[in-house]
Design a protein around this motif. Structure first.
Motif, PDB file in Angstrom:
ATOM      1  N   PHE A 199       0.986  -1.321  -0.070  1.00  0.00           N
ATOM      2  CA  PHE A 199       0.035  -0.002   0.566  1.00  0.00           C
ATOM      3  C   PHE A 199       1.287   1.469  -0.042  1.00  0.00           C
ATOM      4  O   PHE A 199       0.421   2.646   0.634  1.00  0.00           O
ATOM      5  N   ARG A 200       1.245   1.269  -0.202  1.00  0.00           N
ATOM      6  CA  ARG A 200       3.183   2.386  -0.627  1.00  0.00           C
ATOM      7  C   ARG A 200       2.821   3.417  -1.923  1.00  0.00           C
ATOM      8  O   ARG A 200       2.711   4.524  -1.974  1.00  0.00           O
ATOM      9  N   GLY A 201       1.765   2.812  -2.723  1.00  0.00           N
ATOM     10  CA  GLY A 201       1.047   4.368  -3.439  1.00  0.00           C
ATOM     11  C   GLY A 201       0.740   3.441  -5.259  1.00  0.00           C
ATOM     12  O   GLY A 201       0.899   1.900  -5.155  1.00  0.00           O
ATOM     13  N   TYR A 202       1.103   3.654  -5.910  1.00  0.00           N
ATOM     14  CA  TYR A 202       0.342   3.898  -7.396  1.00  0.00           C
ATOM     15  C   TYR A 202       1.936   2.916  -8.273  1.00  0.00           C
ATOM     16  O   TYR A 202       2.576   4.242  -8.071  1.00  0.00           O
ATOM     17  N   ALA A 203       2.330   2.154  -8.565  1.00  0.00           N
ATOM     18  CA  ALA A 203       2.929   1.372  -9.064  1.00  0.00           C
ATOM     19  C   ALA A 203       2.601   0.391  -9.949  1.00  0.00           C
ATOM     20  O   ALA A 203       2.343  -0.226  -9.728  1.00  0.00           O
ATOM     21  N   CYS A 204       4.244   0.035 -10.688  1.00  0.00           N
ATOM     22  CA  CYS A 204       4.422  -1.719 -10.773  1.00  0.00           C
ATOM     23  C   CYS A 204       3.399  -2.125 -11.546  1.00  0.00           C
ATOM     24  O   CYS A 204       2.893  -1.641 -12.956  1.00  0.00           O
ATOM     25  N   ASN A 205       3.133  -3.626 -11.344  1.00  0.00           N
ATOM     26  CA  ASN A 205       2.646  -3.915 -12.679  1.00  0.00           C
ATOM     27  C   ASN A 205       0.942  -3.672 -12.128  1.00  0.00           C
ATOM     28  O   ASN A 205       0.446  -3.331 -12.954  1.00  0.00           O
ATOM     29  N   ARG A 233      -1.222   9.044   0.037  1.00  0.00           N
ATOM     30  CA  ARG A 233      -2.015   9.665  -0.415  1.00  0.00           C
ATOM     31  C   ARG A 233      -1.039  11.043  -1.780  1.00  0.00           C
ATOM     32  O   ARG A 233      -1.745  10.850  -2.920  1.00  0.00           O
ATOM     33  N   LYS A 234      -0.659  11.222  -0.898  1.00  0.00           N
ATOM     34  CA  LYS A 234       0.497  12.379  -2.505  1.00  0.00           C
ATOM     35  C   LYS A 234       0.681  12.298  -3.124  1.00  0.00           C
ATOM     36  O   LYS A 234       1.190  12.987  -4.117  1.00  0.00           O
ATOM     37  N   THR A 235       0.734  11.279  -3.902  1.00  0.00           N
ATOM     38  CA  THR A 235       1.596  10.198  -4.143  1.00  0.00           C
ATOM     39  C   THR A 235       1.143   9.612  -5.697  1.00  0.00           C
ATOM     40  O   THR A 235       1.366   9.404  -6.529  1.00  0.00           O
ATOM     41  N   MET A 236      -0.207   9.978  -5.415  1.00  0.00           N
ATOM     42  CA  MET A 236      -1.398   8.574  -6.383  1.00  0.00           C
ATOM     43  C   MET A 236      -2.016  10.199  -7.412  1.00  0.00           C
ATOM     44  O   MET A 236      -1.840  11.827  -7.015  1.00  0.00           O
ATOM     45  N   PRO A 237      -1.539   9.526  -8.278  1.00  0.00           N
ATOM     46  CA  PRO A 237      -2.166  10.506  -9.598  1.00  0.00           C
ATOM     47  C   PRO A 237      -3.423  11.234  -9.418  1.00  0.00           C
ATOM     48  O   PRO A 237      -4.477  10.332  -9.172  1.00  0.00           O
ATOM     49  N   GLU A 238      -3.289  12.345 -10.239  1.00  0.00           N
ATOM     50  CA  GLU A 238      -4.578  12.940 -10.314  1.00  0.00           C
ATOM     51  C   GLU A 238      -6.176  12.546 -11.080  1.00  0.00           C
ATOM     52  O   GLU A 238      -5.476  11.421 -12.168  1.00  0.00           O
ATOM     53  N   GLY A 239      -7.102  11.762 -10.065  1.00  0.00           N
ATOM     54  CA  GLY A 239      -8.148  10.937 -11.360  1.00  0.00           C
ATOM     55  C   GLY A 239      -8.086   9.616 -10.681  1.00  0.00           C
ATOM     56  O   GLY A 239      -9.464   9.039 -10.865  1.00  0.00           O
ATOM     57  N   VAL A 240      -7.130   9.065  -9.788  1.00  0.00           N
ATOM     58  CA  VAL A 240      -7.373   8.065  -9.498  1.00  0.00           C
ATOM     59  C   VAL A 240      -8.389   7.717  -8.112  1.00  0.00           C
ATOM     60  O   VAL A 240      -7.952   8.439  -7.036  1.00  0.00           O
TER      61      VAL A 240
END
Length: 734
Positions: free
Chosen positions: A378-384, A410-417
């Motif tokens: 749950f570190r963020g938006y990444a990888c496969n 949360r601050k690393t999540m792309p806008e709109g995700v």
């Protein structure tokens, strides 16, 4: 000696099998590997062994014939004085092949029997329960079965025996088809042999696989045992009076084995039990020797009653005896049942602590269009998962994907995700109600997989290092891992992604669970493949990272060392950068295990020349922006190879890493480019431009062909079509 190895669907185990047999100091050995039309990568692995070891001969069959017939093919090819029939998912103990050959030379038997141990998936290894038969009473070097009839009580398999080839051919014995193909060979050769010998040594490891063992597969094929025992008794009839001394013991062994089959519960369907029992009764009536003495009722009352019921063809009486035996065993283990009961109470208390809101939400209907995505705990938006997420939005717009992130992510999540925060009410509601789950690591233990939920495990790298159950042999790397809990989590998987044949082999061994292997390439590499030749993207990324125009940007991405407590660079970065000169820049990407604010600034390395990019969310951006990769044993090398740009391996602690973490292949023997083991060699690889040489390019091309065969820019699409759209996809890609 000729070792005959039929091979079918064992690509995760065949390398260990062959490596254990091929003692480099034994030239008088041949291994005949029969590829029984294996649908996986076994055929290629066998050819690889044959290419590098002249003692290996491979036969590829045009159709699957089964274990018994494949052994016959190997026997026809064999040239050795002795043959050893070896199952391809098992392995020999260290020094076993030499010990067997030495014993054969000493005794020249018709059949040599040696001991084995069972290796269980949880790491437990247990020697055979009949190992005392090798010593009690002491055996002469050579004997006959009549002199030592207890040999018939040893395991009836082919793999614990070395057989004189001419003797076997003279008996006109061939392995048959079916589940019990050994029986009509292994018992007769003991009766016919003039010279038997024993080797009181564990030579063979019989792997008890968690799944995939055909003899533990329930079905009608277990009725094959009756035909096999018919063949054994027919052979005894041909032997005539010579076989008479063995008939009582052979008859008892037959009934014992048939009882094992019907009583195990995982072999004969309940609906077929009565029919199987009737066949047992026929066998009893047909082969019971004259004057046969059944088991002693005083010594073995339940076994004696079972014999009586089988002889009378009384299935209902047999069921009553089994019920009485079960009650007797339960009474004897009453204290254990009490302890188990107490454990159950504790478990109930644990369940009582479960979050009521989550439990309540699991009672509500599953949302067929809701999907959970997560990566790296749950570190963020990444990888496969991120690559699959993007393709879901394109190809399956009816699916509503939601990410799970920790508060700090949360601050690393792309806008709109869309996302939910781990531990929140939204998180538990999403976890309880979603249909689909995509993650590159396991979800927490508190996650309860509901019937109808579907889980895709993507993993997050090609496993140069040992993973899953393979780590049990490497306690430093395992770091007190609870392997039972690991397998329980992995049992949730419905799909497991594989990026290349090596990964498939490693996942099958390391995670022996009931999932569908998707050999489709790595979704996260789609972007790398599609970025080749995109100079506009590359230029923009280099400007973003502050790479000076014309500079050689080296991406340095080392892996984690299990034997280190904290991050410590494996070379003097400041010194190396000084020697490389002002026209080189290092993009430093520390492993995500380490929480470092700004390593470059803290260490006082040349400003602007060592750029700390550890916190940048996309390693793909870094790969595209760089000119070369410097790593050690990180899986990033397998992804980076897709770009065709130079890779330098710094392997100064390779031997230590192998011993503490375990590896699946020798990286230093088949590297993706230049391998350096000292700082001077590392500097030389870049200063002399050896990393860009023709030799390095050839190594990289070979590495890419081996480890990136399915990365074609469409892996994420294949994942989405298989899981979310229910379509069949090429597996592996053509």
């Amino acid at each position: 000696m000729s070792v005959i190895v039929p091979v079918h669907k064992v690509q995760g185990y065949i390398r260990q099998c062959l490596d254990s047999i091929l003692d480099p100091d034994l030239p008088n050995l041949e291994v005949i590997a029969v590829d029984d039309r294996s649908p996986d990568g076994c055929g290629e692995i066998l050819d690889e062994f044959a290419e590098r070891d002249s003692r290996v001969r491979v036969r590829h069959l045009e159709e699957n014939v089964g274990l018994g017939h494949a052994r016959n093919v190997g026997l026809d090819m064999a040239t050795g004085d002795y043959v050893w029939f070896f199952d391809s998912d098992d392995y020999a103990t260290e020094g076993a092949v030499r010990a067997i050959i030495d014993r054969l030379e000493e005794t020249r038997p018709d059949v040599l029997l040696f001991d084995y141990a069972r290796a269980y998936w949880n790491g437990r290894v247990k020697r055979s329960v009949i190992n005392h038969l090798f010593r009690e009473p002491p055996a002469p070097d050579v004997f006959t079965l009549e002199e030592r009839p207890s040999v018939l009580e040893m395991m009836m398999t082919a793999w614990n025996k070395a057989i004189r080839r001419e003797f076997l051919l003279e008996q006109d014995l061939r392995f048959s088809g079916g589940y019990y193909e050994d029986l009509n060979v292994t018992y007769p050769i003991l009766m016919a042999a003039e010279r038997l010998s024993l080797l009181d040594r564990v030579c063979y490891i019989y792997r008890q696989r968690r799944r995939g063992a055909i003899t533990r597969t329930t079905g009608a094929k277990h009725f094959d045992a009756f035909a096999q025992y018919d063949r054994v008794f027919d052979f005894m009839d041909r032997l005539g009076s010579k076989a008479d001394p063995f008939r009582p013991l052979m008859f008892d062994r037959t009934i014992w084995h048939l009882l094992v089959i019907i009583e195990r519960g995982d072999r004969v369907h309940d609906a077929d039990n009565e029919r199987f029992f009737a066949e047992m009764s026929k066998t009893y009536a047909k082969y019971e020797p004259e004057g046969h003495e059944p088991p002693d009722p005083e010594d073995k009352p339940f076994l004696a009653d079972k014999h009586r019921m089988i002889k009378a063809n009384d299935y209902r009486g047999f069921q009553r005896v089994r019920a009485q035996e079960a009650k007797h065993k339960a009474r004897r283990k009453g204290h254990k049942i009490t302890r188990a009961g107490r454990r159950g109470v504790r478990l109930s208390k644990d369940l009582a602590k479960e979050r009521p809101y989550y439990r309540m939400q699991r009672r509500l209907p599953i949302d067929e269009n809701l999907a959970v995505f997560a990566a790296y705990w749950f570190r963020g938006y990444a990888c496969n998962p991120a690559a699959i997420y993007e393709k879901v939005r394109e190809l399956a717009p009816h699916i509503r994907p939601v990410w799970v992130v920790k508060p700090g992510g949360r601050k690393t999540m792309p806008e709109g995700v869309d996302y939910v925060v781990f531990g929140s009410a939204d998180y538990y509601r999403t976890l309880a109600r979603a249909k689909y789950f995509v993650n590159n690591v396991n979800f927490p233990d508190e996650y309860v997989k509901r019937p109808g939920q579907v889980h895709m495990m993507t993993q997050h790298g090609t496993p140069l290092k040992k993973m899953g159950l393979d780590q049990m042999d490497y306690p430093v790397g395992a770091n007190d891992m609870d392997f039972k809990a690991l397998i329980t989590r992995s049992d949730r998987w419905d799909y497991l992604l594989s990026s290349n044949p090596l990964s498939t082999e490693a996942w099958e061994r390391g995670f022996p669970c009931d999932y569908e292997m998707l050999e489709i390439g790595y979704p996260r590499n789609d972007r790398l493949v599609n970025a080749i030749g995109d100079e506009e993207q590359r230029t923009a990324l280099r400007a973003e990272f502050g790479v000076p125009a014309g500079a050689t940007a080296i991406l340095y991405a080392p892996t984690h060392r299990d034997y280190q407590r904290r991050y410590s660079p494996m070379f003097d970065i400041g010194r190396v950068m000084d020697q490389l000169g002002d026209d080189h820049v290092l993009l430093l990407r520390a492993h995500y295990y380490y929480k470092i604010a700004n390593l470059a600034a803290d260490m006082g390395w040349p400003e602007g020349r060592v750029i700390d990019v550890s916190r940048h969310p996309s390693v793909e951006d870094l790969a595209i922006a760089s000119d070369a990769l410097l790593t050690d044993y990180s899986s990033i090398m397998f992804d980076y190879a897709n770009l065709g740009k130079p890779i330098v391996i710094y392997a100064n602690d390779w031997e230590t890493y192998k011993l503490t973490r375990g590896v699946n292949f020798d990286l230093t023997a088949t590297p993706p480019g230049v391998v350096a083991t000292t700082e001077d060699e590392l500097v030389e690889a870049f200063v002399s431009r050896a990393a860009w040489s023709d030799a390095a390019a050839k190594d990289l091309a070979n590495f890419k062909a081996r480890f990136c065969p399915w990365d074609d820019g469409h892996a994420a699409e294949r994942a989405v079509r298989r899981m979310f759209l229910g379509e069949k996809v090429p597996n592996p890609p053509q």
